[in-house]
Design a protein around this motif. Sequence first.
Motif, PDB file in Angstrom:
ATOM      1  N   GLY A  25      -4.920   8.906  13.672  1.00 55.10           N
ATOM      2  CA  GLY A  25      -4.513   9.864  12.669  1.00 55.10           C
ATOM      3  C   GLY A  25      -5.338   9.711  11.407  1.00 55.10           C
ATOM      4  O   GLY A  25      -6.507   9.328  11.474  1.00 55.10           O
ATOM      5  N   PRO A  26      -4.757   9.975  10.234  1.00 51.58           N
ATOM      6  CA  PRO A  26      -5.527   9.969   8.984  1.00 51.58           C
ATOM      7  C   PRO A  26      -6.166   8.625   8.660  1.00 51.58           C
ATOM      8  O   PRO A  26      -7.283   8.584   8.139  1.00 51.58           O
ATOM      9  CB  PRO A  26      -4.488  10.362   7.925  1.00 51.58           C
ATOM     10  CG  PRO A  26      -3.141  10.161   8.567  1.00 51.58           C
ATOM     11  CD  PRO A  26      -3.354  10.406  10.018  1.00 51.58           C
ATOM     12  N   MET A  27      -5.499   7.514   8.942  1.00 58.96           N
ATOM     13  CA  MET A  27      -6.087   6.201   8.656  1.00 58.96           C
ATOM     14  C   MET A  27      -7.350   5.971   9.488  1.00 58.96           C
ATOM     15  O   MET A  27      -8.395   5.577   8.967  1.00 58.96           O
ATOM     16  CB  MET A  27      -5.078   5.082   8.939  1.00 58.96           C
ATOM     17  CG  MET A  27      -4.047   4.863   7.877  1.00 58.96           C
ATOM     18  SD  MET A  27      -3.051   3.405   8.295  1.00 58.96           S
ATOM     19  CE  MET A  27      -1.977   3.362   6.867  1.00 58.96           C
ATOM     20  N   CYS A  28      -7.248   6.199  10.778  1.00 62.08           N
ATOM     21  CA  CYS A  28      -8.388   5.984  11.670  1.00 62.08           C
ATOM     22  C   CYS A  28      -9.519   6.939  11.343  1.00 62.08           C
ATOM     23  O   CYS A  28     -10.689   6.542  11.291  1.00 62.08           O
ATOM     24  CB  CYS A  28      -7.951   6.143  13.121  1.00 62.08           C
ATOM     25  SG  CYS A  28      -6.892   4.797  13.729  1.00 62.08           S
ATOM     26  N   HIS A  29      -9.194   8.198  11.113  1.00 63.77           N
ATOM     27  CA  HIS A  29     -10.232   9.179  10.791  1.00 63.77           C
ATOM     28  C   HIS A  29     -10.942   8.817   9.489  1.00 63.77           C
ATOM     29  O   HIS A  29     -12.171   8.928   9.389  1.00 63.77           O
ATOM     30  CB  HIS A  29      -9.623  10.580  10.687  1.00 63.77           C
ATOM     31  CG  HIS A  29      -9.110  11.104  11.991  1.00 63.77           C
ATOM     32  ND1 HIS A  29      -8.172  12.109  12.086  1.00 63.77           N
ATOM     33  CD2 HIS A  29      -9.387  10.743  13.275  1.00 63.77           C
ATOM     34  CE1 HIS A  29      -7.905  12.352  13.355  1.00 63.77           C
ATOM     35  NE2 HIS A  29      -8.624  11.534  14.090  1.00 63.77           N
ATOM     36  N   GLY A  30     -10.187   8.379   8.492  1.00 60.92           N
ATOM     37  CA  GLY A  30     -10.793   7.973   7.225  1.00 60.92           C
ATOM     38  C   GLY A  30     -11.712   6.778   7.382  1.00 60.92           C
ATOM     39  O   GLY A  30     -12.785   6.718   6.774  1.00 60.92           O
TER      40      GLY A  30
END
Length: 303
Positions: A160-165
């Motif tokens: 999600g957002p953590m991994c994508h960031g």
Amino acid sequence: MAEPLPPANPADTVIFKVFGTVGLVRDGRLVALHGGRQRTLLATLLINSGKVVTKEQFFAELWDGRPVAKADNALQALVARLRKLLKSHFGEQFARERLITLPTGYVLYTEPHEVDATLFERLVAAAHGEMAADPVRATDMFDLALRLWDGPVLEGVTGGPMCHGSVLHLEETRLAAIEDKFQASVAAGIELGVISELKKMATLYPWRERLAELLMVALYRSGRQADALREYDTVRRRLVNELGMEPSPKLKDRMQAILNQDPSLELAYSSTLPDPFRARGVTISEHGAISTDMEQTDRPVLY
């Protein structure tokens, strides 16, 4: 006591991977994690090493925030499998002390030299510290760092957002390190060995003007002034035709300096600095601190 890091294989201290397939490393071999969610769980813990990841954050990474029946139980099962894997490969004490369950979530503790991404960033920082005094040594250290990359960041992870960031951050850091390595090579006067690499990278990333600038300088220092100016014209045409914009003032200034054969473009040497040193080896302490063994040398300092 600090242990030397073999220059040929900086990955020897790594036991957690986020470059390429996410997983564990035991005796130099990848321990694969089965299932995308299991890899996503480990990836989320690693990019937040030493920090508590809440259950809600895990839900966002593992199931994209979608409602999941018995999500708490599913998360507990994934953590239990990871803990069993850590225990199987590194021992019960390791698993107990590193992967901690808290009322609000979970935390994985790692040493900086154990995670390839963290080791990469530390090696890059150490290379930056060498650039002014010894760009040759800096080039070698950038190579050590970049050799840790054996595949895309978080391969096999949806996240999600953590991994994508984290993917965006680490990819940008890699490109910046490649540019810094080229800069160190050019500063050291070994531009002939990087011109072909620079051309390849400038083609792959046409909007990164720093690559074009370094290629222009490398060509000029190799006695290819006309080719350096043609490279500028190529970049300018691409920017104007595809983006409707002119090159940056910095790139324009570099082109003008090449056109005028500005002496500032020549390699500068200094043999008058007292006690010149050369970094001979890289050392990683048990706490992950990176240092270089320094040796006096009569070789001129490059700057």
